[in-house]
Structures are given as C-alpha cells and as structure tokens.
Design a protein around this motif. Structure first.
Motif, PDB file in Angstrom:
ATOM      1  N   TYR A 147       0.827  -1.198   0.000  1.00 14.78           N
ATOM      2  CA  TYR A 147       0.000   0.000   0.000  1.00 14.78           C
ATOM      3  C   TYR A 147       0.867   1.256   0.000  1.00 14.78           C
ATOM      4  O   TYR A 147       2.047   1.217   0.349  1.00 14.78           O
ATOM      5  CB  TYR A 147      -0.871   0.075   1.259  1.00 14.78           C
ATOM      6  N   ALA A 148       0.259   2.370  -0.374  1.00 10.19           N
ATOM      7  CA  ALA A 148       0.822   3.682  -0.057  1.00 10.19           C
ATOM      8  C   ALA A 148       0.250   4.084   1.291  1.00 10.19           C
ATOM      9  O   ALA A 148      -0.942   3.881   1.550  1.00 10.19           O
ATOM     10  CB  ALA A 148       0.442   4.701  -1.123  1.00 10.19           C
ATOM     11  N   GLY A 149       1.073   4.615   2.166  1.00 18.67           N
ATOM     12  CA  GLY A 149       0.620   4.979   3.505  1.00 18.67           C
ATOM     13  C   GLY A 149       0.587   6.481   3.691  1.00 18.67           C
ATOM     14  O   GLY A 149       1.534   7.186   3.327  1.00 18.67           O
ATOM     15  N   GLN A 150      -0.499   6.991   4.264  1.00 16.14           N
ATOM     16  CA  GLN A 150      -0.619   8.420   4.513  1.00 16.14           C
ATOM     17  C   GLN A 150       0.030   8.776   5.843  1.00 16.14           C
ATOM     18  O   GLN A 150      -0.264   8.173   6.874  1.00 16.14           O
ATOM     19  CB  GLN A 150      -2.079   8.859   4.540  1.00 16.14           C
ATOM     20  N   TYR A 151       0.903   9.773   5.804  1.00 15.36           N
ATOM     21  CA  TYR A 151       1.532  10.246   7.037  1.00 15.36           C
ATOM     22  C   TYR A 151       0.459  10.764   7.985  1.00 15.36           C
ATOM     23  O   TYR A 151      -0.368  11.603   7.605  1.00 15.36           O
ATOM     24  CB  TYR A 151       2.522  11.368   6.748  1.00 15.36           C
ATOM     25  N   PRO A 152       0.441  10.281   9.233  1.00 11.56           N
ATOM     26  CA  PRO A 152      -0.551  10.759  10.195  1.00 11.56           C
ATOM     27  C   PRO A 152      -0.470  12.272  10.377  1.00 11.56           C
ATOM     28  O   PRO A 152       0.609  12.853  10.428  1.00 11.56           O
ATOM     29  CB  PRO A 152      -0.155  10.037  11.487  1.00 11.56           C
ATOM     30  N   GLY A 153      -1.633  12.898  10.453  1.00 12.64           N
ATOM     31  CA  GLY A 153      -1.686  14.335  10.689  1.00 12.64           C
ATOM     32  C   GLY A 153      -1.640  15.178   9.439  1.00 12.64           C
ATOM     33  O   GLY A 153      -1.828  16.384   9.513  1.00 12.64           O
ATOM     34  N   THR A 154      -1.391  14.567   8.279  1.00 11.82           N
ATOM     35  CA  THR A 154      -1.377  15.352   7.045  1.00 11.82           C
ATOM     36  C   THR A 154      -2.800  15.446   6.487  1.00 11.82           C
ATOM     37  O   THR A 154      -3.683  14.689   6.873  1.00 11.82           O
ATOM     38  CB  THR A 154      -0.434  14.744   5.995  1.00 11.82           C
ATOM     39  N   ALA A 155      -2.988  16.376   5.572  1.00  5.60           N
ATOM     40  CA  ALA A 155      -4.328  16.642   5.031  1.00  5.60           C
ATOM     41  C   ALA A 155      -4.874  15.437   4.278  1.00  5.60           C
ATOM     42  O   ALA A 155      -4.120  14.625   3.735  1.00  5.60           O
ATOM     43  CB  ALA A 155      -4.276  17.858   4.113  1.00  5.60           C
ATOM     44  N   GLY A 156      -6.209  15.330   4.226  1.00  8.62           N
ATOM     45  CA  GLY A 156      -6.846  14.275   3.465  1.00  8.62           C
ATOM     46  C   GLY A 156      -6.909  14.627   1.994  1.00  8.62           C
ATOM     47  O   GLY A 156      -6.623  15.759   1.583  1.00  8.62           O
ATOM     48  N   PRO A 157      -7.288  13.667   1.157  1.00 11.99           N
ATOM     49  CA  PRO A 157      -7.419  13.933  -0.289  1.00 11.99           C
ATOM     50  C   PRO A 157      -8.385  15.086  -0.553  1.00 11.99           C
ATOM     51  O   PRO A 157      -9.479  15.140   0.003  1.00 11.99           O
ATOM     52  CB  PRO A 157      -7.987  12.618  -0.835  1.00 11.99           C
ATOM     53  N   GLY A 158      -7.954  16.034  -1.392  1.00 13.41           N
ATOM     54  CA  GLY A 158      -8.794  17.164  -1.761  1.00 13.41           C
ATOM     55  C   GLY A 158      -8.781  18.312  -0.782  1.00 13.41           C
ATOM     56  O   GLY A 158      -9.304  19.385  -1.095  1.00 13.41           O
ATOM     57  N   GLU A 159      -8.188  18.150   0.377  1.00 16.51           N
ATOM     58  CA  GLU A 159      -8.156  19.218   1.379  1.00 16.51           C
ATOM     59  C   GLU A 159      -6.984  20.166   1.141  1.00 16.51           C
ATOM     60  O   GLU A 159      -5.980  19.792   0.534  1.00 16.51           O
ATOM     61  CB  GLU A 159      -8.033  18.630   2.785  1.00 16.51           C
ATOM     62  N   ARG A 160      -7.131  21.390   1.645  1.00 16.01           N
ATOM     63  CA  ARG A 160      -5.981  22.289   1.698  1.00 16.01           C
ATOM     64  C   ARG A 160      -4.970  21.730   2.680  1.00 16.01           C
ATOM     65  O   ARG A 160      -5.334  21.147   3.702  1.00 16.01           O
ATOM     66  CB  ARG A 160      -6.414  23.695   2.117  1.00 16.01           C
ATOM     67  N   GLY A 161      -3.725  21.923   2.359  1.00 18.68           N
ATOM     68  CA  GLY A 161      -2.659  21.323   3.147  1.00 18.68           C
ATOM     69  C   GLY A 161      -1.916  20.332   2.280  1.00 18.68           C
ATOM     70  O   GLY A 161      -1.907  20.443   1.053  1.00 18.68           O
ATOM     71  N   ASN A 162      -1.308  19.349   2.907  1.00 17.10           N
ATOM     72  CA  ASN A 162      -0.439  18.420   2.188  1.00 17.10           C
ATOM     73  C   ASN A 162      -0.886  16.985   2.437  1.00 17.10           C
ATOM     74  O   ASN A 162      -0.782  16.468   3.549  1.00 17.10           O
ATOM     75  CB  ASN A 162       1.006  18.612   2.649  1.00 17.10           C
ATOM     76  N   PHE A 163      -1.410  16.347   1.406  1.00 14.33           N
ATOM     77  CA  PHE A 163      -1.777  14.933   1.448  1.00 14.33           C
ATOM     78  C   PHE A 163      -0.496  14.152   1.151  1.00 14.33           C
ATOM     79  O   PHE A 163      -0.097  13.999  -0.006  1.00 14.33           O
ATOM     80  CB  PHE A 163      -2.865  14.666   0.412  1.00 14.33           C
ATOM     81  N   ALA A 164       0.180  13.665   2.200  1.00 11.94           N
ATOM     82  CA  ALA A 164       1.530  13.120   2.063  1.00 11.94           C
ATOM     83  C   ALA A 164       1.530  11.606   2.207  1.00 11.94           C
ATOM     84  O   ALA A 164       0.963  11.057   3.165  1.00 11.94           O
ATOM     85  CB  ALA A 164       2.456  13.737   3.105  1.00 11.94           C
ATOM     86  N   LEU A 165       2.195  10.934   1.264  1.00 19.96           N
ATOM     87  CA  LEU A 165       2.197   9.482   1.192  1.00 19.96           C
ATOM     88  C   LEU A 165       3.615   8.926   1.146  1.00 19.96           C
ATOM     89  O   LEU A 165       4.524   9.545   0.594  1.00 19.96           O
ATOM     90  CB  LEU A 165       1.453   9.002  -0.056  1.00 19.96           C
ATOM     91  N   ALA A 166       3.776   7.732   1.709  1.00 21.81           N
ATOM     92  CA  ALA A 166       5.030   6.975   1.610  1.00 21.81           C
ATOM     93  C   ALA A 166       4.738   5.636   0.959  1.00 21.81           C
ATOM     94  O   ALA A 166       3.632   5.101   1.071  1.00 21.81           O
ATOM     95  CB  ALA A 166       5.635   6.757   2.997  1.00 21.81           C
ATOM     96  N   GLY A 167       5.733   5.086   0.273  1.00 18.48           N
ATOM     97  CA  GLY A 167       5.581   3.767  -0.341  1.00 18.48           C
ATOM     98  C   GLY A 167       6.939   3.137  -0.560  1.00 18.48           C
ATOM     99  O   GLY A 167       7.949   3.833  -0.678  1.00 18.48           O
ATOM    100  N   HIS A 168       6.969   1.812  -0.611  1.00 14.56           N
ATOM    101  CA  HIS A 168       8.230   1.101  -0.833  1.00 14.56           C
ATOM    102  C   HIS A 168       8.784   1.379  -2.226  1.00 14.56           C
ATOM    103  O   HIS A 168       8.043   1.429  -3.203  1.00 14.56           O
ATOM    104  CB  HIS A 168       8.035  -0.399  -0.682  1.00 14.56           C
ATOM    105  N   ARG A 169      10.080   1.517  -2.293  1.00 13.47           N
ATOM    106  CA  ARG A 169      10.783   1.639  -3.581  1.00 13.47           C
ATOM    107  C   ARG A 169      11.148   0.250  -4.110  1.00 13.47           C
ATOM    108  O   ARG A 169      11.131   0.011  -5.319  1.00 13.47           O
ATOM    109  CB  ARG A 169      12.070   2.474  -3.388  1.00 13.47           C
ATOM    110  N   ASN A 170      11.486  -0.648  -3.197  1.00  9.79           N
ATOM    111  CA  ASN A 170      11.863  -2.005  -3.575  1.00  9.79           C
ATOM    112  C   ASN A 170      11.273  -3.004  -2.581  1.00  9.79           C
ATOM    113  O   ASN A 170      11.175  -2.699  -1.394  1.00  9.79           O
ATOM    114  CB  ASN A 170      13.385  -2.169  -3.613  1.00  9.79           C
TER     115      ASN A 170
END
Length: 267
Positions: free
Chosen positions: A154-177
């Motif tokens: 999965y892509a994981g959303q950083y806790p405390g960051t904005a949700g999809p479509g919201e003002r702010g930063n919808f920030a995600l992490a994901g594996h490279r390998n």
C-alpha cells in the motif's frame, strides 16, 4: 629363527594427512554451497516472492474498495480519528522512521470546496491512488507502519497530514523495492503528470509540479502543510494550497536518502 623386522612404509602418514585435509576442504565447500543456496533463496523470497504476494493482495484490496463503493456510492466515509503529529519522512524501503521535530497538522478545508472524504481507522485502506504514466494503481491506507501498511504494497498516509482534496499536504510513503514496490518508478514522473486519488464517490486529480531527487530521512519539511525542504530550501512551495507528496527511498535497494515528488490539486 630369524626375527621379523617390521617394514615401515614411507609416506603413509603423509597420505593420511592429505586425505584428512581433502575431507575438511570438501566439507567446507559443501557448507559454503549450502549457505549460498539458502542466501539465494532468501533473496528470491524478499525481492520476488514478497512482490508477487504484495501486488496480488494490493490489487485485491483495490477491487474490494471499488466493489464496496459501487454498492453504496453515496454513503459517507467513516469518521476521522483525531489528528496526530506529523511523523518524519519514513523509510519506504525499510519502514524506519526518522526523528526530529514534526510540522503541524493539516490545514482546514478550502472555503467553497466540498468536504473531503474522511479517512477510516489507522492502517485500513480507504482510497486508491492511480498514476497513469506509470500504469500504477495502489490502495492508500492511514499510517506508515511497515508491517501493517507498507509491506502490504500500500501507499501509507503520514498521520496528521491533510486528506485527499483538502488544503494542506496529502503526504504518502511507499516502498521503492520489495513488498510490491509501488513507488519504485516515481523518479520517472515529470511536471504535468497526473496523480489521481479516488475515495468513495469522489475523485481528486493532482498535477506533478516538482521533484526533489534526494534529501535526508529527517527532512520533515517535505511533508509540511506548505511543503518545502529544510535541507534544500530551494525545493518546495511558498504559499498555502492543496498539495500531494509522494516519498520513497533512494538510491534503490537502500534507505539512505529520500526521493520526493510534489503535486498540486487540479482546479
């Protein structure tokens, strides 16, 4: 009677020693080959089999979400959990988390914009990220825990960051390998590429604007509400808006640095 004199055969002890040494070397060679095969199998499992498992499970989760949305398209999403402090940029290869101060939580929704869907409980998939240029479709879950989220592909959303479509930063992490490696090729993204986020009954399209090829794992500025690198301040944004951030490890097969892709919500 003549006494029998024992005959000493020269070299028999030397041959015995050589045979013993050959046996030791043969055993060592067998052990080396066995260890090599075990290590090879572990590498194959980590690099190939975990990818197959994670990709299959992630795609099944996407289908489950889409099926659920199709059955009850207008049902509101679950209530959002209380906002948590933003965590530092996670290791998308190893799942580690850096230390250091964390930026503030998400900004309020933009005036006049329909409220964004609320994310569900932590670690549960609630959205789908599509990246047409990469042919990528991946579920999005709350949190960046390695075992509970990232290792599932999965892509994981950083806790405390904005949700999809919201003002702010919808920030995600994901594996490279390994483990599905959903963000393996985000280095190929270019300005203008679309990042599409779907949540029950809603579709948000972001447009890639900037790419930061390398920064430290503790560069929490990249996931701030107004994202800007603290390590390389020339990279980032200077005004509030609705942003998306993708983070992963770089170079490949290491977790030394972070690769960052930013986009802005398409109006």
């Amino acid at each position: 009677m003549r006494d029998h004199i024992p005959v000493v055969v020269q070299g028999s002890g030397r041959r015995a020693r050589r045979a013993g040494l050959a046996g030791v070397l043969w055993a060592a060679a067998e052990l080396t080959v066995t260890v090599g095969v075990v290590v090879l199998l572990l590498v194959v499992h980590q690099v190939w089999w975990t990818n197959r498992q994670a990709v299959a499970a992630a795609q099944e989760q996407v289908r489950a979400l889409e099926s659920d949305w199709a059955r009850v398209p207008d049902e509101p999403g679950p209530a959002e959990e209380p906002a948590e402090a933003v965590e530092p940029v996670a290791s998308a290869s190893s799942g580690g988390e850096g230390g250091g101060a964390a930026p503030s939580g998400p900004a309020a929704s933009a005036p006049g914009r329909a409220p964004a869907a609320k994310p569900p409980a932590r670690d549960r998939a609630y959205a789908v990220l599509r990246i047409p240029r990469l042919g990528l479709t991946v579920p999005v879950a709350q949190g960046i825990d390695k075992r509970a989220v990232l290792d599932k592909g999965y892509a994981g959303q950083y806790p405390g960051t904005a949700g999809p479509g919201e003002r702010g930063n919808f920030a995600l992490a994901g594996h490279r390998n390994t483990h599905g490696e959903p963000f393996r090729y985000i280095n190929r993204l270019r300005a203008g590429d679309e990042l599409i986020v779907e949540v029950r009954g809603r579709r948000y399209t972001y447009v890639v604007g900037k790419v930061l090829g390398e920064t430290t794992e503790r560069d929490v500025g990249v996931i701030a509400p107004v994202p800007r690198s603290l390590v390389k301040p020339e990279y980032g944004y200077g005004e509030p808006g609705a942003y998306i951030t993708l983070t992963t490890c770089t170079p490949e097969y290491t977790s030394k640095y972070r690769l960052v892709v930013w986009g802005t919500l398409k109006s």
